[in-house]
Design a protein around this motif. Structure first.
Motif, PDB file in Angstrom:
ATOM      1  N   SER A 388      -8.079  -2.857  -5.514  1.00 10.29           N
ATOM      2  CA  SER A 388      -7.265  -4.072  -5.473  1.00 10.29           C
ATOM      3  C   SER A 388      -6.215  -3.919  -4.399  1.00 10.29           C
ATOM      4  O   SER A 388      -5.439  -2.952  -4.398  1.00 10.29           O
ATOM      5  N   ARG A 389      -6.211  -4.866  -3.455  1.00 12.20           N
ATOM      6  CA  ARG A 389      -5.242  -4.862  -2.356  1.00 12.20           C
ATOM      7  C   ARG A 389      -5.211  -3.522  -1.630  1.00 12.20           C
ATOM      8  O   ARG A 389      -4.175  -2.995  -1.294  1.00 12.20           O
ATOM      9  N   THR A 392      -7.060   1.971  -4.959  1.00 14.70           N
ATOM     10  CA  THR A 392      -7.940   2.201  -6.102  1.00 14.70           C
ATOM     11  C   THR A 392      -7.133   2.108  -7.383  1.00 14.70           C
ATOM     12  O   THR A 392      -6.161   2.850  -7.573  1.00 14.70           O
TER      13      THR A 392
END
Length: 745
Positions: A388-389, A392
């Motif tokens: 995400s973004r 991890t």
């Protein structure tokens, strides 16, 4: 004034606190409006990024020193230019302020946050905040004043503008507060926004609002569309999904945009932009909710054992199949490390490596894990990071029970080994190729047939095994197998690595996929019939020669018999000539005997060789040479295997031919090794053979001065040894016979 100033300072301080709170909320949500970020950036520029001027002045009004910031602040070109001015008249907007401030410095020794209006060089007024102190000597006399001037002109203007924006910020804040309410729906948010908007406009009592999003409308209770209207489109991902409308219910004086202020236009656009982001976020949340439902459904119904780990590899969730496979419930393992439960002691290092690898990308690994009851189970582990973004945040891991597959693989391995051994150690040559005619298997018998190793030939295309002369014909036969045809005793010549050609008799079968239609490979089994073919050719030739021999013998014997009959009849008629005729009959029978012996000698020459003996060609040639009065020179002749008596006869005939017919007085015999054969060269210095006779010299009965079977016998003896003989000659330069004999081990 002081109370009013303190009240304003408190107001500004409170306002700053509110803005800081807004900023904090904005940082937490990471969802602020562009105008709000612009306002905060502008506000920070006004109150944080200021440039202070520093000075020293004398009590009588002269500037001693000034820093570049002060020179720039007052609009002078240089410090020297600034030092030349009269402070009271040239710098103060009200010259009397200079004296008042000097008196306060003399009395109190310092000034704190005093607001002044100063004149720039260009005559413009600026508002500054002054902090100063009086510097005295030991007797207490003032030497000079020093202090700082902070240009607060922009701040003062900003404060005025900020007062106008308070309502705007309150509107934005209220909208931000609204959308963060837990469980609030999009419809409730949009209705709440239209209710908030009127209070932020210049005339809230006559302001109404309406939002239309995706065909659905939300309005204030008093909404009525009028001619005094502002509209802003609402976009999501560049696509218009609705509008935001503001209307005045009564006429008001003209301003920047009809009766509306330009700030109200900016606020309208900002709210419309914010609504677009709200709709987008709600759409994402709805899509995420559906995705989570789908994920949970897949997670729980997946036939494989699934585990979701957080970034520190603590277990967050397991699937029902995991419980079934390993025997642990979610309550037993949640928040704990997987190593505590299913990793055997000897696999701890492996587990650690797999964890590190899975954080970086997808992995697949087969290993062994442990059930709750202590039994071990083979599993295939696949893992992939959840990112995400760019970071991890967790890892998804699948454990697949491969017990049955391992059993099947073991059975397959045993079967494959059995078939491999069966194929590799079969006496018959066996070859396998794929539909693209690339060789995939090649057994030991085929290695023996071709002289190639499997490593040399596997992966190559079939044509490499065929002689050029028959390659196309062989490929046509092979392509016929693609249509489902099978070979049954098909003869195909094979090109050996050493260049020799062997003939094999082949049977083939196709291997299909489970669908029974897709061809996977073709397997062919052969029998080397080269020797049989040679025997057949030899037999055919011998039959032809036998027929010719019988014809010749029959013809010649008939001639002799007719002569004998004639002599006998003549003796009966003339008895006085009987003695002479009888002698002629005796001579004829001797010739007949010699003729029959020659024919028997010729027949014996072509017989198959029985037991092979080790022969030193040097010694054999030396023995043959003793029967001829000619110089024979030999060089490094090899040891060979064969029939010594018949080879003696062959070399005797060659030497005899060179002496009698070639008139040679010197013969050179040498040899060379070529692949798996010996090449024997027999070269004489005789008169040579005419070109028109070279092709006939090995024919039976061809001779101008002899019996015509000497060289025929040589040829038959060499061929009986599995070799061949050829000749090259040039008249006046001698003759060379080249004998090729196989190297026998």
């Amino acid at each position: 004034m002081k109370n009013e100033k303190e009240s304003k300072d408190q107001f500004i301080k409170k306002l700053l606190q509110q803005i800081a709170e807004l900023k904090k909320l904005e940082m937490e949500r990471k969802k602020t409006e562009e105008d709000l970020r612009f306002s905060e950036a502008k506000f920070r520029g006004l109150f944080e990024n200021v440039f202070d001027g520093i000075y020293q002045t004398t009590p009588d009004g002269k500037i001693i020193s000034a820093n570049p910031a002060l020179v720039q602040m007052l609009g002078y070109d240089s410090e020297a230019e600034l030092l030349a001015i009269d402070i009271a008249h040239d710098l103060y907007a009200n010259p009397e302020d200079r004296g008042i401030l000097a008196q306060r410095l003399e009395k109190k020794g310092e000034l704190r946050n005093v607001e002044l209006v100063l004149k720039r060089k260009d005559g413009d007024h600026i508002i500054v905040l002054e902090n100063a102190r009086a510097v005295r000597d030991r007797q207490g006399k003032v030497l000079y004043y020093e202090g700082t001037l902070t240009d607060i002109t922009k701040r003062k203007k900003a404060e005025e503008a900020l007062e106008k924006r308070i309502k705007e910020l309150s509107c934005i804040y209220n909208i931000s507060y609204l959308i963060e309410k837990p469980g609030i729906s999009l419809e409730e948010i949009l209705q709440g926004i239209v209710n908030i908007i009127p209070s932020a406009w210049q005339y809230p009592e006559i302001t109404c609002a309406r939002i239309i999003v995706k065909g659905q409308g939300f309005r204030t209770e008093n909404f009525r569309e009028t001619i005094w209207k502002q509209v802003s489109d609402i976009f999501v991902h560049g696509e218009q999904i609705g509008t935001l409308e503001i209307c005045y219910l009564e006429e008001r004086p003209e301003s920047d945009e009809g009766p509306f202020l330009k700030e109200e236009r900016s606020l309208l656009n900002a709210i419309a932009n914010r609504i677009g982001r709200i709709v987008e976020r709600k759409d994402i949340e709805e899509a995420l909710r559906k995705r989570e439902e789908k994920f949970n459904s897949l997670f729980n119904s997946n036939p494989e054992a699934l585990v979701y780990f957080d970034r520190d590899f603590n277990i967050e969730d397991i699937s029902p199949k995991f419980e079934e496979l390993f025997g642990y419930s979610i309550e037993e393992v949640r928040g704990k490390k997987i190593d505590e439960f299913i990793v055997p002691e000897d696999k701890m290092d492996e587990s650690k490596k797999l964890k590190e690898m899975s954080k970086k990308g997808y992995i697949f690994h087969e290993t062994v894990r442990k059930r709750k009851n202590g039994t071990l189970i083979p599993v295939a582990i696949s893992a992939s990071p959840v990112i995400s973004r760019g970071s991890t945040i967790g890892v998804n891991v699948t454990y697949k029970d491969i017990t049955e597959r391992k059993k099947a693989e073991e059975m397959l391995r045993e079967t494959r080994n059995y078939l491999e051994n069966l194929l590799n150690y079969a006496n018959a040559p066996i070859i396998v190729w794929n539909p693209k005619f690339k060789i995939t298997q090649f057994n030991h018998a085929f290695e023996h047939l071709t002289g190639y190793t499997a490593d040399e030939i596997v992966g190559q295309e079939l044509p490499v095994l065929f002689p050029k002369t028959s390659r196309n014909e062989s490929l046509i036969k092979i392509k016929e197998t693609l249509s489902g045809e099978y070979w049954k005793s098909v003869e195909i010549p094979i090109l050996r690595k050493d260049g020799n050609i062997r003939v094999a008799l082949w049977n083939s079968a196709n291997i299909y996929a489970e669908d029974g239609k897709t061809l996977l490979a073709t397997i062919a089994q052969g029998i080397d019939i080269t020797e049989r073919k040679k025997a057949e050719e030899l037999l055919k030739k011998q039959r032809e020669e036998l027929s010719a021999f019988a014809h010749t013998v029959s013809h010649d014997l008939k001639n002799y018999i007719n002569i004998i009959r004639n002599y006998a009849q003549f003796s009966l008629l003339k008895k006085e000539s009987a003695e002479k005729n009888n002698q002629e009959i005796i001579d004829i029978t001797k010739k007949m005997e010699s003729f029959v012996n020659r024919q028997l000698q010729l027949a014996d020459a072509g017989k198959a060789i029985g037991k092979l003996e080790e022969i030193d060609l040097n010694i054999l040639i030396e023995e043959v040479g003793k029967t001829h009065s000619i110089e024979i020179w030999t060089k490094g002749l090899p040891m060979i295997k064969g029939d010594p008596q018949r080879l003696k006869e062959a070399f005797h005939n060659l030497i005899d031919n060179a002496v009698k017919h070639g008139k040679a007085d010197r013969i050179e015999i040498s040899s060379e090794k070529r692949r798996d054969t010996y090449i024997i060269h027999v070269k004489d210095n005789g008169k040579g053979i005419p070109q028109e006779e070279i092709d006939k010299i090995f024919d039976m009965g061809y001779s101008k001065t002899g019996t015509g079977i000497g060289l025929t016998i040589v040829k038959k003896i060499i061929e009986a040894h599995g070799g061949n003989i050829s000749v090259r000659s040039k008249e006046g330069e001698g003759t060379t016979f080249e004998i090729v004999l196989p190297i026998r081990t």
